[in-house]
Design a protein around this motif. Structure first.
Motif, PDB file in Angstrom:
ATOM      1  N   MET B 142      50.145   0.832  23.151  1.00  0.00           N
ATOM      2  CA  MET B 142      51.191   0.328  22.273  1.00  0.00           C
ATOM      3  C   MET B 142      52.497   1.104  22.398  1.00  0.00           C
ATOM      4  O   MET B 142      53.525   0.657  21.886  1.00  0.00           O
ATOM      5  N   ASP B 143      52.475   2.270  23.067  1.00  0.00           N
ATOM      6  CA  ASP B 143      53.712   3.003  23.293  1.00  0.00           C
ATOM      7  C   ASP B 143      54.659   2.179  24.162  1.00  0.00           C
ATOM      8  O   ASP B 143      55.881   2.288  24.040  1.00  0.00           O
ATOM      9  N   CYS B 144      54.100   1.375  25.068  1.00  0.00           N
ATOM     10  CA  CYS B 144      54.928   0.550  25.956  1.00  0.00           C
ATOM     11  C   CYS B 144      54.845  -0.939  25.609  1.00  0.00           C
ATOM     12  O   CYS B 144      55.814  -1.668  25.746  1.00  0.00           O
ATOM     13  N   HIS B 145      53.674  -1.397  25.200  1.00  0.00           N
ATOM     14  CA  HIS B 145      53.471  -2.828  24.927  1.00  0.00           C
ATOM     15  C   HIS B 145      53.473  -3.084  23.422  1.00  0.00           C
ATOM     16  O   HIS B 145      52.882  -2.327  22.665  1.00  0.00           O
ATOM     17  N   ASN B 146      54.112  -4.191  23.015  1.00  0.00           N
ATOM     18  CA  ASN B 146      54.048  -4.605  21.620  1.00  0.00           C
ATOM     19  C   ASN B 146      52.771  -5.433  21.436  1.00  0.00           C
ATOM     20  O   ASN B 146      52.658  -6.519  22.002  1.00  0.00           O
ATOM     21  N   PRO B 147      51.808  -4.939  20.658  1.00  0.00           N
ATOM     22  CA  PRO B 147      50.528  -5.645  20.551  1.00  0.00           C
ATOM     23  C   PRO B 147      50.655  -7.045  19.952  1.00  0.00           C
ATOM     24  O   PRO B 147      49.840  -7.913  20.240  1.00  0.00           O
ATOM     25  N   HIS B 148      51.671  -7.259  19.117  1.00  0.00           N
ATOM     26  CA  HIS B 148      51.796  -8.574  18.486  1.00  0.00           C
ATOM     27  C   HIS B 148      52.376  -9.623  19.421  1.00  0.00           C
ATOM     28  O   HIS B 148      52.178 -10.815  19.227  1.00  0.00           O
ATOM     29  N   SER B 149      53.103  -9.160  20.419  1.00  0.00           N
ATOM     30  CA  SER B 149      53.656 -10.113  21.374  1.00  0.00           C
ATOM     31  C   SER B 149      53.869  -9.438  22.723  1.00  0.00           C
ATOM     32  O   SER B 149      54.998  -9.161  23.123  1.00  0.00           O
ATOM     33  N   PRO B 150      52.777  -9.123  23.415  1.00  0.00           N
ATOM     34  CA  PRO B 150      52.917  -8.417  24.695  1.00  0.00           C
ATOM     35  C   PRO B 150      53.507  -9.342  25.744  1.00  0.00           C
ATOM     36  O   PRO B 150      53.191 -10.528  25.784  1.00  0.00           O
ATOM     37  N   LYS B 151      54.347  -8.774  26.579  1.00  0.00           N
ATOM     38  CA  LYS B 151      54.931  -9.575  27.661  1.00  0.00           C
ATOM     39  C   LYS B 151      53.893  -9.767  28.754  1.00  0.00           C
ATOM     40  O   LYS B 151      53.182  -8.839  29.121  1.00  0.00           O
ATOM     41  N   MET B 152      53.827 -10.943  29.328  1.00  0.00           N
ATOM     42  CA  MET B 152      52.956 -11.184  30.474  1.00  0.00           C
ATOM     43  C   MET B 152      53.655 -10.592  31.700  1.00  0.00           C
ATOM     44  O   MET B 152      54.855 -10.715  31.847  1.00  0.00           O
ATOM     45  N   GLN B 153      52.862  -9.915  32.540  1.00  0.00           N
ATOM     46  CA  GLN B 153      53.488  -9.293  33.710  1.00  0.00           C
ATOM     47  C   GLN B 153      52.983  -9.925  34.988  1.00  0.00           C
ATOM     48  O   GLN B 153      51.868 -10.366  35.047  1.00  0.00           O
TER      49      GLN B 153
END
Lengths: 257, 153
Positions: B142-153
């Protein structure tokens, strides 16, 4: 005189035999069910008609990612003791010459990376649970009438009747039952009867992020589960046992028992 | 009359046995047993009366509409709140907050779904975690990804 006495004796015997028969008949009639009106169920008092539903469960293993959310939700929803499971997830790793099945802690914390000693050609997860069989062996072996099937199709355990003998645990060919240490009773999946009767989905269905688990009502014509069972390739676990499971699996691999 | 007495005695015995059985049965049989089949019908209501523990997304959205909206618009739209957070009943009782929501924040939470392992369907976003981060120990996605709306990579 002799013949008179004999005649009287015969008559008396007939009379008393007749009376004895009447008494027995009367007693039997007294013991027979009185045709009394069955009491209204507590669930029905809140506007829920238990005869208007016929539930079925649909599982699509090809979508399952083995996250174990269903196992955790079930444990919390139903206070399932550690080491026991009302639902669990199995991982199948299959190759041409061999296959491997694992379910670490029922899949409660997901699955670790795995290396098998053979060339695996396919792998997948299969969620399992009580099949709520229409012809269930567990119900048949219960000596005290503690295991029963509701009108909607749920196989439930009456914890006030259960004596914890464990016959049903042994009778279930799917390993869906266990003896609960706390309640000293047989314990199993209820399809979250306490949620379903309130119009909610079972906890495992509610939390599944991939739509692997679906819960439906066969008495509703537009029901997606009913439609899937009617139109797609479904099978049940161990059909040769003729237990009439009510959990249907889509496109099940032959390795799954 | 001698024979009649025999019949009477047996008859009386039968009546006593049946009456005894009948009385014992009334006391031994649970009230609703046999109403719908060979089981105690009251058990159905008792099992149904248990309180649900999971409340569902709608229940969470009553207080956390912003997070619910963010989730519903992102790639985690099928991941209900209570998968990563605790069940509603441990946080709210009768509409009142009773305890803080316990949330696991270690990488293990995310790994349950996204660690690359045998068994997951091809096409589902997975990461070889050893290659994805320098050090797995203590890593927090979660330091890099927002758990509520993670970006697809």
């Amino acid at each position: 005189m002799d013949s008179d006495q004999k005649l009287k004796e015969i008559l008396d015997r007939r009379e008393f035999l007749g009376q004895a028969l009447l008494l027995t008949g009367g007693a039997v009639a007294f013991l027979l069910p009185h045709g009394a009106e069955a009491a209204e169920l507590d669930v029905e008092k809140e506007g829920y008609d238990w005869s208007a539903h016929r539930y079925a469960y649909l599982i699509d293993p090809s979508l399952c990612i083995g996250c174990g959310s269903c196992v955790r939700a079930c444990k919390r929803e139903n206070n399932v003791p550690d080491g026991f499971f009302r639902t669990w997830v199995e991982r199948y790793v299959v190759g041409g010459e061999s296959s491997h099945v694992d379910s670490p802690n029922g899949g409660l914390d997901g699955f670790p990376p795995l290396s098998v000693g053979f060339n695996a050609t396919k792998s997948f997860f299969v969620p399992k649970m009580c099949n709520h069989c229409a012809s269930s062996p567990c119900m048949q072996v219960c000596p005290v009438g503690a295991s029963f099937r509701t009108k909607e199709g749920m196989v439930l355990v009456d914890e006030k009747r259960c004596i914890g003998c464990g016959y049903c645990v042994q009778a279930c060919p799917y390993g869906s039952r266990f003896l609960n240490e706390e309640t000293k009773c047989a314990d199993k999946c209820t399809w979250c009867y306490h949620r379903v009767t309130k119009g909610m989905k079972p906890a495992c269905v509610e939390v599944c992020p991939r739509g692997v688990r679906q819960f439906g009502d066969l008495k509703r014509e537009d029901d997606p589960v009913r439609k899937a069972i009617e139109t797609r390739f479904v099978s049940v676990l161990q059909p040769h046992l003729l237990t009439e499971p009510q959990c249907y699996y889509l496109n099940l691999d032959r390795e799954v028992r | 009359m001698e024979h009649a007495r025999h019949v009477l005695r047996i008859g009386a015995l039968v009546v006593v046995i049946i009456a005894g059985f009948s009385i014992a049965r009334t006391f031994a049989k649970p009230a609703t047993y046999g109403d719908y089949g060979p089981y105690r019908a009251a058990a159905v209501g008792e099992i149904a009366a248990r309180a649900p523990v999971h409340g569902g997304v709608e229940a969470c959205a009553k207080c956390h509409a912003d997070k619910a909206k963010e989730r519903a618009e992102g790639s985690h739209k099928t991941v209900v709140c209570e998968i990563c957070h605790s069940p509603l009943a441990s946080h709210v009782k009768d509409g009142v907050k009773v305890a803080a929501m316990v949330t696991e924040k270690s990488w293990k939470l995310c790994a349950r779904c996204h660690q690359q392992i045998a068994g997951r369907p091809a096409g589902f976003p997975q990461q070889n975690l050893e290659q994805h981060v320098d050090k797995l120990e203590g890593a927090v996605c979660m330091d890099c990804h927002n758990p509520h709306s993670p970006k697809m990579q």
